[in-house]
Design a protein around this motif. Structure first.
Motif, PDB file in Angstrom:
ATOM      1  N   PHE A  22     -10.236   7.514  -1.727  1.00  0.00           N
ATOM      2  CA  PHE A  22      -9.204   6.588  -2.309  1.00  0.00           C
ATOM      3  C   PHE A  22      -8.823   6.912  -3.690  1.00  0.00           C
ATOM      4  O   PHE A  22      -7.622   7.055  -4.237  1.00  0.00           O
ATOM      5  CB  PHE A  22      -9.705   5.344  -2.289  1.00  0.00           C
ATOM      6  CG  PHE A  22      -8.761   4.056  -2.609  1.00  0.00           C
ATOM      7  CD1 PHE A  22      -7.728   3.685  -1.811  1.00  0.00           C
ATOM      8  CD2 PHE A  22      -9.327   3.570  -3.723  1.00  0.00           C
ATOM      9  CE1 PHE A  22      -7.044   2.927  -2.345  1.00  0.00           C
ATOM     10  CE2 PHE A  22      -8.291   2.479  -4.184  1.00  0.00           C
ATOM     11  CZ  PHE A  22      -7.070   1.951  -3.464  1.00  0.00           C
ATOM     12  N   PRO A  90      -3.735   2.217  -9.442  1.00  0.00           N
ATOM     13  CA  PRO A  90      -3.402   0.941  -8.371  1.00  0.00           C
ATOM     14  C   PRO A  90      -4.462   0.560  -7.484  1.00  0.00           C
ATOM     15  O   PRO A  90      -4.739   1.443  -6.733  1.00  0.00           O
ATOM     16  CB  PRO A  90      -2.197   1.550  -7.651  1.00  0.00           C
ATOM     17  CG  PRO A  90      -1.314   2.627  -8.904  1.00  0.00           C
ATOM     18  CD  PRO A  90      -2.777   3.373  -9.377  1.00  0.00           C
ATOM     19  N   GLY A  91      -4.998  -0.497  -7.719  1.00  0.00           N
ATOM     20  CA  GLY A  91      -5.986  -0.771  -6.805  1.00  0.00           C
ATOM     21  C   GLY A  91      -7.444  -0.470  -7.095  1.00  0.00           C
ATOM     22  O   GLY A  91      -8.380  -0.882  -6.591  1.00  0.00           O
ATOM     23  N   GLY A 158     -13.050  -1.534  -7.168  1.00  0.00           N
ATOM     24  CA  GLY A 158     -11.560  -1.531  -6.295  1.00  0.00           C
ATOM     25  C   GLY A 158     -11.358  -3.020  -6.662  1.00  0.00           C
ATOM     26  O   GLY A 158     -11.887  -3.859  -6.884  1.00  0.00           O
ATOM     27  N   ALA A 160      -7.944  -5.768  -4.630  1.00  0.00           N
ATOM     28  CA  ALA A 160      -7.869  -6.252  -3.144  1.00  0.00           C
ATOM     29  C   ALA A 160      -7.797  -5.354  -2.116  1.00  0.00           C
ATOM     30  O   ALA A 160      -8.242  -5.802  -1.101  1.00  0.00           O
ATOM     31  CB  ALA A 160      -6.696  -7.231  -3.580  1.00  0.00           C
ATOM     32  N   GLU A 161      -7.109  -4.360  -2.295  1.00  0.00           N
ATOM     33  CA  GLU A 161      -6.709  -3.366  -1.246  1.00  0.00           C
ATOM     34  C   GLU A 161      -8.103  -2.629  -0.916  1.00  0.00           C
ATOM     35  O   GLU A 161      -8.175  -2.472   0.157  1.00  0.00           O
ATOM     36  CB  GLU A 161      -5.991  -2.166  -1.782  1.00  0.00           C
ATOM     37  CG  GLU A 161      -5.324  -1.224  -0.588  1.00  0.00           C
ATOM     38  CD  GLU A 161      -4.445  -0.338  -1.224  1.00  0.00           C
ATOM     39  OE1 GLU A 161      -4.281   1.036  -0.730  1.00  0.00           O
ATOM     40  OE2 GLU A 161      -3.459  -0.488  -2.118  1.00  0.00           O
ATOM     41  N   GLN A 162      -8.539  -2.261  -1.783  1.00  0.00           N
ATOM     42  CA  GLN A 162     -10.152  -1.474  -1.627  1.00  0.00           C
ATOM     43  C   GLN A 162     -11.291  -2.220  -2.420  1.00  0.00           C
ATOM     44  O   GLN A 162     -11.719  -1.623  -3.565  1.00  0.00           O
ATOM     45  CB  GLN A 162      -9.847  -0.074  -2.119  1.00  0.00           C
ATOM     46  CG  GLN A 162     -10.943   0.809  -1.652  1.00  0.00           C
ATOM     47  CD  GLN A 162     -11.241   1.146  -0.340  1.00  0.00           C
ATOM     48  OE1 GLN A 162     -10.462   1.469   0.328  1.00  0.00           O
ATOM     49  NE2 GLN A 162     -12.406   0.513   0.157  1.00  0.00           N
ATOM     50  N   ALA A 163     -11.755  -3.177  -2.177  1.00  0.00           N
ATOM     51  CA  ALA A 163     -12.724  -3.974  -2.750  1.00  0.00           C
ATOM     52  C   ALA A 163     -14.010  -3.075  -2.652  1.00  0.00           C
ATOM     53  O   ALA A 163     -14.168  -2.595  -1.805  1.00  0.00           O
ATOM     54  CB  ALA A 163     -13.102  -5.402  -2.141  1.00  0.00           C
TER      55      ALA A 163
END
Length: 172
Positions: A22, A90-91, A158, A160-163
């Motif tokens: 990620f 981002p994220g 991370g 919201a997308e990749q907590a």
């Protein structure tokens, strides 16, 4: 590809480990053309920390950044290569720990300069360094030395997308 030798879940709320792919994929796709500021942390000769914002790019699975030879960052790295690079992608917020060493081979300089150019900074190679008509004031005057960070450890938190929160260790 740089792959971790071990991964540890640091999340205390039950989220799974964040896969290294990620942040690695974000570094590969976002560093050249996105307005990201990396903060490079170095150690002064007396042991006090120093941090400064830089433009960095991920090329061939490694982080590269530049610095004028007279800057505090470059002087610190010449005495002690240990450093950190921190960035909000981002994220995910990411901290990379390792050693940074100056790059002087022309093939790597040319490859990294091309990536900088693709992102809008008109870098060229001059001798064993980079130059351009402009750069951030914190880099000092040209020419600029190029550094490659050899990863030892990375930490990611991370959104919201990749907590989750994860530590990745790398062979060095």
């Amino acid at each position: 590809m740089t792959e971790p030798t071990s991964t540890r879940n640091l999340d205390q709320y039950g989220a799974p480990e964040v896969p290294w792919s990620f942040p690695r994929d974000l570094l590969a796709t976002k560093t050249a053309g996105t307005d990201l500021t990396f903060f490079i942390g170095t150690v002064r000769p007396g042991g006090r920390p120093h941090s400064a914002g830089v433009g960095a790019v991920w090329v061939d699975d490694a982080l590269y950044f530049k610095s004028g030879p007279a800057t505090r960052r470059a002087r610190n790295l010449s005495a002690n290569p240990a450093c950190t690079a921190s960035v909000r992608l981002p994220g995910i917020d990411l901290v990379l720990e390792g050693d940074a060493h100056r790059v002087t081979d022309s093939a790597t300089l040319e490859r990294v300069a091309a990536v900088y150019r693709s992102g809008g900074w008109p870098a060229t190679v001059e001798g064993d360094a980079l130059t351009a008509p402009f750069t951030a004031p914190s880099a000092g005057p040209p020419p600029w030395h190029l550094y490659r960070l050899t990863l030892h450890t990375a930490f990611g938190v991370g959104g919201a997308e990749q907590a989750g929160a994860t530590r990745w260790d790398f062979a060095h």
